[in-house]
Motif scaffolding. Sequence first.
Motif, PDB file in Angstrom:
ATOM      1  N   GLY A   8       0.815  -1.208   0.000  1.00  0.00           N
ATOM      2  CA  GLY A   8       0.000   0.000   0.000  1.00  0.00           C
ATOM      3  C   GLY A   8       0.847   1.255   0.000  1.00  0.00           C
ATOM      4  N   GLY A   9       0.269   2.343  -0.458  1.00  0.00           N
ATOM      5  CA  GLY A   9       0.983   3.611  -0.476  1.00  0.00           C
ATOM      6  C   GLY A   9       2.180   3.626  -1.400  1.00  0.00           C
ATOM      7  N   GLY A  10       2.181   2.775  -2.428  1.00  0.00           N
ATOM      8  CA  GLY A  10       3.297   2.707  -3.363  1.00  0.00           C
ATOM      9  C   GLY A  10       4.487   1.917  -2.865  1.00  0.00           C
ATOM     10  N   LEU A  11       4.362   1.253  -1.707  1.00  0.00           N
ATOM     11  CA  LEU A  11       5.453   0.484  -1.119  1.00  0.00           C
ATOM     12  C   LEU A  11       5.237  -1.011  -1.347  1.00  0.00           C
ATOM     13  CD1 LEU A  11       8.025   0.656   0.674  1.00  0.00           C
ATOM     14  CD2 LEU A  11       6.511   0.321   2.642  1.00  0.00           C
ATOM     15  N   SER A  12       6.311  -1.723  -1.711  1.00  0.00           N
ATOM     16  CA  SER A  12       6.246  -3.168  -1.929  1.00  0.00           C
ATOM     17  C   SER A  12       7.383  -3.856  -1.204  1.00  0.00           C
ATOM     18  CB  SER A  12       6.344  -3.502  -3.427  1.00  0.00           C
ATOM     19  OG  SER A  12       5.250  -2.987  -4.150  1.00  0.00           O
ATOM     20  N   ALA A  13       7.101  -5.050  -0.685  1.00  0.00           N
ATOM     21  CA  ALA A  13       8.152  -5.928  -0.172  1.00  0.00           C
ATOM     22  C   ALA A  13       8.617  -6.805  -1.331  1.00  0.00           C
ATOM     23  CB  ALA A  13       7.620  -6.790   0.969  1.00  0.00           C
ATOM     24  N   THR A  35      20.751 -12.950  -3.934  1.00  0.00           N
ATOM     25  CA  THR A  35      19.688 -13.459  -3.065  1.00  0.00           C
ATOM     26  C   THR A  35      19.464 -12.432  -1.956  1.00  0.00           C
ATOM     27  OG1 THR A  35      20.300 -15.753  -3.548  1.00  0.00           O
ATOM     28  CG2 THR A  35      19.012 -15.357  -1.560  1.00  0.00           C
ATOM     29  N   PHE A  36      18.230 -11.915  -1.856  1.00  0.00           N
ATOM     30  CA  PHE A  36      18.016 -10.784  -0.953  1.00  0.00           C
ATOM     31  C   PHE A  36      16.537 -10.635  -0.597  1.00  0.00           C
ATOM     32  CE2 PHE A  36      17.878  -9.330  -5.358  1.00  0.00           C
ATOM     33  CZ  PHE A  36      16.635  -8.712  -5.422  1.00  0.00           C
ATOM     34  N   ILE A  37      16.279  -9.737   0.356  1.00  0.00           N
ATOM     35  CA  ILE A  37      14.932  -9.295   0.699  1.00  0.00           C
ATOM     36  C   ILE A  37      15.007  -7.787   0.880  1.00  0.00           C
ATOM     37  CG2 ILE A  37      15.221  -9.584   3.196  1.00  0.00           C
ATOM     38  CD1 ILE A  37      12.272 -10.581   3.241  1.00  0.00           C
ATOM     39  N   GLY A  38      13.918  -7.066   0.544  1.00  0.00           N
ATOM     40  CA  GLY A  38      13.991  -5.618   0.640  1.00  0.00           C
ATOM     41  C   GLY A  38      12.652  -4.933   0.453  1.00  0.00           C
ATOM     42  N   LEU A  39      12.722  -3.616   0.322  1.00  0.00           N
ATOM     43  CA  LEU A  39      11.545  -2.773   0.130  1.00  0.00           C
ATOM     44  C   LEU A  39      11.757  -1.902  -1.099  1.00  0.00           C
ATOM     45  CD1 LEU A  39      10.985  -1.595   3.817  1.00  0.00           C
ATOM     46  CD2 LEU A  39       9.633  -3.314   2.576  1.00  0.00           C
ATOM     47  N   LYS A  40      10.663  -1.650  -1.839  1.00  0.00           N
ATOM     48  CA  LYS A  40      10.735  -0.855  -3.055  1.00  0.00           C
ATOM     49  C   LYS A  40       9.589   0.142  -3.084  1.00  0.00           C
ATOM     50  CE  LYS A  40      10.955  -1.280  -8.106  1.00  0.00           C
ATOM     51  NZ  LYS A  40      10.970  -2.231  -9.244  1.00  0.00           N
ATOM     52  N   GLY A  41       9.888   1.388  -3.426  1.00  0.00           N
ATOM     53  CA  GLY A  41       8.878   2.427  -3.544  1.00  0.00           C
ATOM     54  C   GLY A  41       9.278   3.422  -4.603  1.00  0.00           C
ATOM     55  N   ASN A  42       8.503   4.512  -4.714  1.00  0.00           N
ATOM     56  CA  ASN A  42       8.852   5.515  -5.711  1.00  0.00           C
ATOM     57  C   ASN A  42      10.120   6.282  -5.324  1.00  0.00           C
ATOM     58  OD1 ASN A  42       7.884   7.083  -3.627  1.00  0.00           O
ATOM     59  ND2 ASN A  42       5.989   7.655  -4.670  1.00  0.00           N
ATOM     60  N   TRP A  43      10.631   6.058  -4.125  1.00  0.00           N
ATOM     61  CA  TRP A  43      11.879   6.658  -3.667  1.00  0.00           C
ATOM     62  C   TRP A  43      13.093   5.788  -3.995  1.00  0.00           C
ATOM     63  CZ3 TRP A  43      13.498   2.764  -0.631  1.00  0.00           C
ATOM     64  CH2 TRP A  43      12.515   1.979  -0.018  1.00  0.00           C
TER      65      TRP A  43
END
Length: 286
Positions: A8-13, A35-43
Amino acid sequence: FKGAEDLGGGLSAIWQVESSIAMDEGGGWGTGRNTFIGLKGNWGTVLGGKHDTPLKMVGRTVDLFGDGLADSRNVLGGGSDTRADNVVAYMSPSFSGFAFAAAYSTDLGPAAATNSADADSRDLYNLSATYTNGPLFLGAAYGDGDGHEAIGVGSQWRIAGGYTFGNFKIVGQYDNLEDDDTVVAAAGAQNGDFDAWMVGASYTMGAMAFKANYMTGEYDGVNGAEPEQWTVGMDYNLSKRTSVYALYVDGDSIVLGGGAGTSDQIGSGTADGDVNAFSVGVVHSF
């Protein structure tokens, strides 16, 4: 294997588990690749795990024969040109074609066997800036840290560029990697500061793409080897996702296969050691 969840709010895991399989000789199904995990947004994107350094990613963009026997890392590798362990990285979005990336790691990774421990005494950092505008690509990157010193090298600079006009594409790259070892020609250390460059071109004609490049480097140490490599090849697209290729590569004072499994590498890397190979393969993207 990769996926994403909309928060939500343009944020993705986001997450990814990338492996490699040696189809010709067996082995695989590990987490030796990104191999990773993270967060992605318009920033932008922030991630943690195992990932290519920003310096490596700049070089991958202009390599016409990447991940095979004629990989540019046969001459232009070393230092931060690696897939580092225990990484925290940030990749910015594009700002009118400009983008930048930054990464910090406590382990230079398996490319340096003597540098396997996660510790601030073996850390490294990488920065890169790129500009992409239609047919034009320009990139610059810098890497340094105690992890470099642990393997006897100092700071590293890389610049690269590519331009496509019609059916032609030209690419180039320049690297500078300082020698940080206090003993000249110490075992496992490079023999003085290293400067290297590469130029290449490709021409697309229907389903065929003809490619060639040349690269060389020079150490300023006593009796330093001067690695050199030239390659010619052709790709033939059978469909949008499947192609076949053939190439011939010839070099001096190098080990072929900088982007291949260790069992497929050819040559000793000793000074004045000629090596050549012919390679064919199939590529399928999915």
